[in-house]
Design a protein around this motif. Sequence first.
Motif, PDB file in Angstrom:
ATOM      1  N   LEU A 199      34.197  34.161  39.150  1.00  0.00           N
ATOM      2  CA  LEU A 199      33.976  33.465  40.419  1.00  0.00           C
ATOM      3  C   LEU A 199      32.520  33.062  40.620  1.00  0.00           C
ATOM      4  N   ASN A 201      29.167  32.267  41.907  1.00  0.00           N
ATOM      5  CA  ASN A 201      28.631  32.128  43.268  1.00  0.00           C
ATOM      6  C   ASN A 201      29.698  32.138  44.351  1.00  0.00           C
ATOM      7  N   GLU A 202      30.958  31.967  43.965  1.00  0.00           N
ATOM      8  CA  GLU A 202      32.036  31.946  44.946  1.00  0.00           C
ATOM      9  C   GLU A 202      32.596  33.345  45.220  1.00  0.00           C
ATOM     10  N   TYR A 203      32.078  34.348  44.527  1.00  0.00           N
ATOM     11  CA  TYR A 203      32.639  35.701  44.662  1.00  0.00           C
ATOM     12  C   TYR A 203      32.635  36.183  46.108  1.00  0.00           C
ATOM     13  N   SER A 205      32.772  34.638  48.794  1.00  0.00           N
ATOM     14  CA  SER A 205      33.698  33.908  49.665  1.00  0.00           C
ATOM     15  C   SER A 205      35.037  34.628  49.787  1.00  0.00           C
ATOM     16  N   TYR A 206      35.395  35.359  48.742  1.00  0.00           N
ATOM     17  CA  TYR A 206      36.690  36.044  48.727  1.00  0.00           C
ATOM     18  C   TYR A 206      36.573  37.553  48.921  1.00  0.00           C
ATOM     19  N   ALA A 240      41.976  30.455  42.948  1.00  0.00           N
ATOM     20  CA  ALA A 240      40.517  30.427  43.005  1.00  0.00           C
ATOM     21  C   ALA A 240      39.901  30.911  41.703  1.00  0.00           C
TER      22      ALA A 240
END
Length: 325
Positions: A199, A201-203, A205-206, A240
Motif C-alpha cells: 500500500l 503511502n496509502e497504508y 488511509s486504510y 485497494a
Amino acid sequence: MEAQLVLVFDTGNGTQEAKVFTEQPLGLQFPSKMPIIVHRIREGSQAERIDVQLGWQLVKIGDELVQAMTFKDANRVFRESIAPLPKRMVVRRAPVDAVSVAQLSDRIGSIGSARVVSYLQQFGFAAQSAYVWQEDVKQPQVRLWLDGHRRYGVDRPHTWYVLLGKIIASDASSTAQWQVERRLSHIRALMHDRVKEDLSNEYNSYFESSHFAYHGGPKGTTARISAWLAALSKAINVKAVSPFLVASVLNFLEAPSREQTAEQTSESKPITPLQKQTAGQTLESEPIAPLHEQAARQTLEESEAIHAGSVNATGIKQHEEEEDE
C-alpha cells in the motif's frame, strides 16, 4: 438422513433445553473440568444460530448423561458423538516446529508473480496480472478475524494466535471457512510488513484507526490484531491491494481452495495439517487438537478456564501475553 447430535443443557433457571446440531464445528467452547459449562460461543457459529447461551451446563450428549462422568470420559463421548457430523470448516494445525519467521516461510513457501493469476483463480478471484485486477468483475469477499490464542511448548512456551478466514464466492453460491494458527512475529513479518509495502503511502488511509500490535505481545494485542485484520479485509474487498498481496496473504493463511472446501464438506475429511499439534486436554466443538498428555495449560487459551484472569463479556480470558515474539 444426515447425521445430527442432540445436546441437552441445564439453563440454570430450572429448565432444560435440547439443541440439535447438524454440522461441525458446533461453535461451543468449555473449560477442561466438570461440570461442563458453556463459556464461549463462536461468532456466527451454529451454536449462536440455534440460540445456545453462555453459562448453560451440558447435562446430556445424545443419550449419554454427563453429570456422573469424569472429564476424560465426557471428552471422549463428546468427540465420538460429533465425529459423524459433516465438517464445514477446514482446520489447520499449528506448525509448532516452525517457531521462527524463517522456519515458517520455508514451510509454506511463496507465490511468485508468475503464479499469482492462476493461484487466485482457485479461490474465485480474477486478475489480469500480479498487480492488476480484472475490471468490471465482481470478486469474492474476504473476511479475516481473530479467535483468541493459545500457548504451546514446555520449556519455553510460545503464544500462537488462532486466525479465522472466510471467502464468500462472488455469486454467494459457496463459502470457504478455515482456521490457522500463527505467532505474532509471523503475522508481523509475513503479512503486516507486506501489506505496508504494497500500500505504501496509502497504508494509513486504510489502517489509520487500526494500528498493528506492539512488539512483545503486551495486553491488548488480541484486540489490536482483530481490528487490523478487519481493516485488511476491507482493503482486500475494495481491491485497494494488489493481486500479488492477496495471493501472499492467502498463502500465508493456508486458505483452502474451492475444491478443497468442497471435498471437506462432501466427504467430511480433515485437510492434512502441516504439522501434528501438541496440546493439552480440551473439550470443544472443533477438532483443534488431538488428545496428548501435556498439561492443560497449553491448550487454546479462550477454551480453557485455567489461566489467571477474568472472563470478559465474550467469554475470552484476558491475560498478559508474554514472549510473543
